[in-house]
Design an enzyme around this catalytic site. Structure first.
Site, mmCIF file in Angstrom:
data_model
loop_
_atom_site.group_PDB
_atom_site.id
_atom_site.type_symbol
_atom_site.label_atom_id
_atom_site.label_comp_id
_atom_site.label_asym_id
_atom_site.label_seq_id
_atom_site.Cartn_x
_atom_site.Cartn_y
_atom_site.Cartn_z
ATOM 1 N N ARG A 15 33.349 48.024 31.716
ATOM 2 C CA ARG A 15 33.499 48.304 33.144
ATOM 3 C C ARG A 15 33.380 49.804 33.397
ATOM 4 O O ARG A 15 33.496 50.610 32.484
ATOM 5 C CB ARG A 15 34.848 47.782 33.654
ATOM 6 C CG ARG A 15 34.942 46.280 33.744
ATOM 7 C CD ARG A 15 36.332 45.814 34.130
ATOM 8 N NE ARG A 15 37.299 45.991 33.041
ATOM 9 C CZ ARG A 15 38.583 45.663 33.117
ATOM 10 N NH1 ARG A 15 39.074 45.178 34.265
ATOM 11 N NH2 ARG A 15 39.384 45.827 32.082
ATOM 12 N N LYS A 75 40.464 51.446 32.616
ATOM 13 C CA LYS A 75 41.576 51.182 31.701
ATOM 14 C C LYS A 75 42.407 52.442 31.467
ATOM 15 O O LYS A 75 41.982 53.561 31.752
ATOM 16 C CB LYS A 75 41.065 50.651 30.365
ATOM 17 C CG LYS A 75 40.529 49.231 30.447
ATOM 18 C CD LYS A 75 41.549 48.254 31.016
ATOM 19 C CE LYS A 75 42.744 48.034 30.121
ATOM 20 N NZ LYS A 75 43.759 47.143 30.742
ATOM 21 N N TYR A 94 44.042 51.796 35.974
ATOM 22 C CA TYR A 94 45.117 50.917 35.516
ATOM 23 C C TYR A 94 45.887 51.650 34.424
ATOM 24 O O TYR A 94 45.282 52.254 33.528
ATOM 25 C CB TYR A 94 44.558 49.611 34.936
ATOM 26 C CG TYR A 94 44.019 48.654 35.966
ATOM 27 C CD1 TYR A 94 44.859 48.073 36.910
ATOM 28 C CD2 TYR A 94 42.666 48.309 35.992
ATOM 29 C CE1 TYR A 94 44.362 47.179 37.858
ATOM 30 C CE2 TYR A 94 42.164 47.422 36.935
ATOM 31 C CZ TYR A 94 43.018 46.863 37.867
ATOM 32 O OH TYR A 94 42.530 45.990 38.801
ATOM 33 N N HIS A 96 49.634 50.360 33.363
ATOM 34 C CA HIS A 96 50.531 49.408 32.692
ATOM 35 C C HIS A 96 51.483 50.139 31.749
ATOM 36 O O HIS A 96 51.484 49.930 30.528
ATOM 37 C CB HIS A 96 49.709 48.351 31.929
ATOM 38 C CG HIS A 96 48.773 47.564 32.790
ATOM 39 N ND1 HIS A 96 49.229 46.649 33.720
ATOM 40 C CD2 HIS A 96 47.417 47.563 32.883
ATOM 41 C CE1 HIS A 96 48.174 46.106 34.335
ATOM 42 N NE2 HIS A 96 47.077 46.642 33.845
ATOM 43 N N GLU A 118 47.683 49.091 39.485
ATOM 44 C CA GLU A 118 48.464 47.857 39.497
ATOM 45 C C GLU A 118 49.748 47.936 40.307
ATOM 46 O O GLU A 118 50.388 46.903 40.543
ATOM 47 C CB GLU A 118 48.782 47.399 38.062
ATOM 48 C CG GLU A 118 49.816 48.229 37.334
ATOM 49 C CD GLU A 118 49.226 49.411 36.600
ATOM 50 O OE1 GLU A 118 49.972 50.048 35.824
ATOM 51 O OE2 GLU A 118 48.025 49.700 36.785
ATOM 52 N N SER A 220 60.540 26.425 38.441
ATOM 53 C CA SER A 220 60.676 26.934 37.084
ATOM 54 C C SER A 220 62.133 27.133 36.679
ATOM 55 O O SER A 220 62.851 27.939 37.267
ATOM 56 C CB SER A 220 59.919 28.259 36.943
ATOM 57 O OG SER A 220 59.955 28.702 35.606
ATOM 58 N N VAL A 239 52.762 35.465 34.724
ATOM 59 C CA VAL A 239 53.952 35.995 35.386
ATOM 60 C C VAL A 239 53.810 37.493 35.564
ATOM 61 O O VAL A 239 53.347 38.196 34.666
ATOM 62 C CB VAL A 239 55.215 35.681 34.559
ATOM 63 C CG1 VAL A 239 56.447 36.257 35.228
ATOM 64 C CG2 VAL A 239 55.354 34.184 34.384
ATOM 65 N N LEU A 240 54.220 38.007 36.731
ATOM 66 C CA LEU A 240 54.115 39.438 37.011
ATOM 67 C C LEU A 240 55.372 39.945 37.693
ATOM 68 O O LEU A 240 55.843 39.364 38.670
ATOM 69 C CB LEU A 240 52.907 39.717 37.917
ATOM 70 C CG LEU A 240 52.770 41.163 38.403
ATOM 71 C CD1 LEU A 240 52.397 42.075 37.244
ATOM 72 C CD2 LEU A 240 51.739 41.265 39.526
ATOM 73 N N ASP A 270 49.169 42.735 29.349
ATOM 74 C CA ASP A 270 49.123 44.140 29.758
ATOM 75 C C ASP A 270 50.510 44.690 30.052
ATOM 76 O O ASP A 270 50.750 45.891 29.917
ATOM 77 C CB ASP A 270 48.247 44.312 31.015
ATOM 78 C CG ASP A 270 46.800 44.573 30.669
ATOM 79 O OD1 ASP A 270 46.541 45.085 29.567
ATOM 80 O OD2 ASP A 270 45.930 44.268 31.494
ATOM 81 N N VAL A 298 44.307 38.884 24.955
ATOM 82 C CA VAL A 298 43.419 40.027 25.164
ATOM 83 C C VAL A 298 43.911 40.855 26.344
ATOM 84 O O VAL A 298 44.115 40.330 27.444
ATOM 85 C CB VAL A 298 41.970 39.555 25.393
ATOM 86 C CG1 VAL A 298 41.063 40.721 25.763
ATOM 87 C CG2 VAL A 298 41.450 38.853 24.141
#
Length: 371
Positions: A15, A75, A94, A96, A118, A220, A239-240, A270, A298
């Site tokens: 990218r 990235k 990004y 993370h 993010e 959940s 899940v975030l 991530d 990944v």
């Protein structure tokens, strides 16, 4: 402003931070854009297209980091890139940071202004710069999981949709956000048996209303997770917690109870992953097995479809890049609370509360640093 676009160096990452279309927009606003040679060559964005859009092509990343006021990437910076960052330079990419103390300390020590895609928010309570890649990752999770279920990959040897007279695979999606919804859509499209778990009754109602009998929705709880994960053929972790580390919802014990050759795809990797058995992998070597269960973890899944991902990401990031360039970072961040939420590190201080909490570091509100 002088804007720099280095070539991504993370393994199998093709990218690019800006497309020629985005470059042309920025040049039209009076900015200078430097793009590293062959930054977009893998996705048919050759240097000639960038030059036609008004960009200057440079040979090395060192030239970009030495001259640019604003660095636009995809990235997180790798260690040798962090060493090139300088005091007062703006990095927009990004990051993370929550599961990555080494990168966090490197950015703090550099004195740069690091704005993370993010954690930028919008007026609807969403994450507009994460959403396009979440959409890609959610859809990819099913095709990655389907491939991992093949016998020669270590999987159960199952076809997700089954065939006449043979039941479809059971797909469990943990999280009903952008990733989970897109994963569920693709799984339903191949006629798998799909269950989505979420803590939000409202979100489950929306999914029920949208998909009806094609989907099963479950509130959940630990009991629900134990029951559904143990019998699943494919589990998608979607899940975030914005900015924070992902909760470890699937334990070692749950994984041990799964069928041999079942598959876990951890899209939350991530942010540290939502399975206790997860560890980051690459597109070059994506799979590993724990307790007889195949894992796909990944950390840059959308990089596998870099052309689609680059254009989708640029559609979302360009207005924010333009704001940072047109106004300067301080004014742009002070005027836009949603963009300000993306500020993670500012000239030696950690400015995102969730990151600071998870890494047990001192937190400084962004407004206090920008005043």
């Amino acid at each position: 402003m002088r804007i720099g676009v280095p070539k991504e160096i993370k393994i199998h990452e093709s990218r690019v931070g800006l497309t020629p279309t985005a470059v042309r927009e920025l040049v039209a606003h009076g900015h200078q854009v430097m793009v590293q040679k062959n930054a977009g060559i893998q996705i048919d964005l050759d240097d000639g297209k960038y030059q036609s859009a008004g960009a200057e092509i440079v040979e090395t990343p060192q030239e970009i980091y030495a001259q640019a006021d604003l660095i636009v990437k995809v990235k997180e910076p790798q260690p040798n890139e962090i060493s090139l960052l300088r005091q007062g330079q703006v990095l927009f990419t990004y990051l993370h940071l929550a599961p990555d103390p080494v990168q966090t300390q490197g950015l703090i020590d550099s004195g740069c202004i690091a704005v993370a895609y993010e954690t930028v928010t919008d007026s609807f309570g969403g994450l507009p710069l994460l959403a396009p890649m979440s959409e890609v990752a959610g859809r990819m999770a099913i095709q990655a999981g389907a491939h991992a279920l093949e016998l020669d990959q270590g999987g159960r040897g199952m076809l997700l949709g089954g065939v006449s007279g043979v039941p479809a695979a059971r797909v469990v999606v943990i999280g009903g956000g952008v990733v989970g919804t897109n994963a569920a859509r693709i799984a339903m499209g191949v006629e798998a048996h799909v269950t989505v778990l979420d803590k939000s009754i409202h979100r489950l109602q929306q999914l029920d209303f949208q998909y009806g009998s094609r989907i099963n929705t479950v509130f959940s709880t630990v009991d629900a997770l134990e029951e559904l994960v143990s019998s699943a053929d494919l589990v998608i972790g979607a899940v975030l917690l914005p900015g924070g580390a992902a909760p470890k919802l699937v334990t070692h014990e749950m994984v041990k109870r799964m069928n041999r050759g079942a598959v876990l795809v951890d899209v939350a990797i991530d942010q540290g992953g939502c399975f206790e058995t997860s560890k980051p992998t690459t597109l070059a070597n994506p799979l590993f097995t724990v307790h007889g269960v195949v894992h796909y973890c990944v950390s840059n899944m959308p990089g596998a479809v870099a052309k689609t991902s680059t254009f989708a990401l640029n559609n979302a990031t360009l207005p924010f890049v333009a704001a940072l360039a047109n106004k300067g970072y301080r004014k742009a961040l002070m005027e836009d609370a949603h963009l300000r939420n993306g500020l993670n590190v500012c000239q030696g201080r950690l400015t995102h509360e969730a990151v600071a909490r998870d890494l047990k570091l001192e937190y400084t509100p962004a407004t206090a640093v920008l005043d």
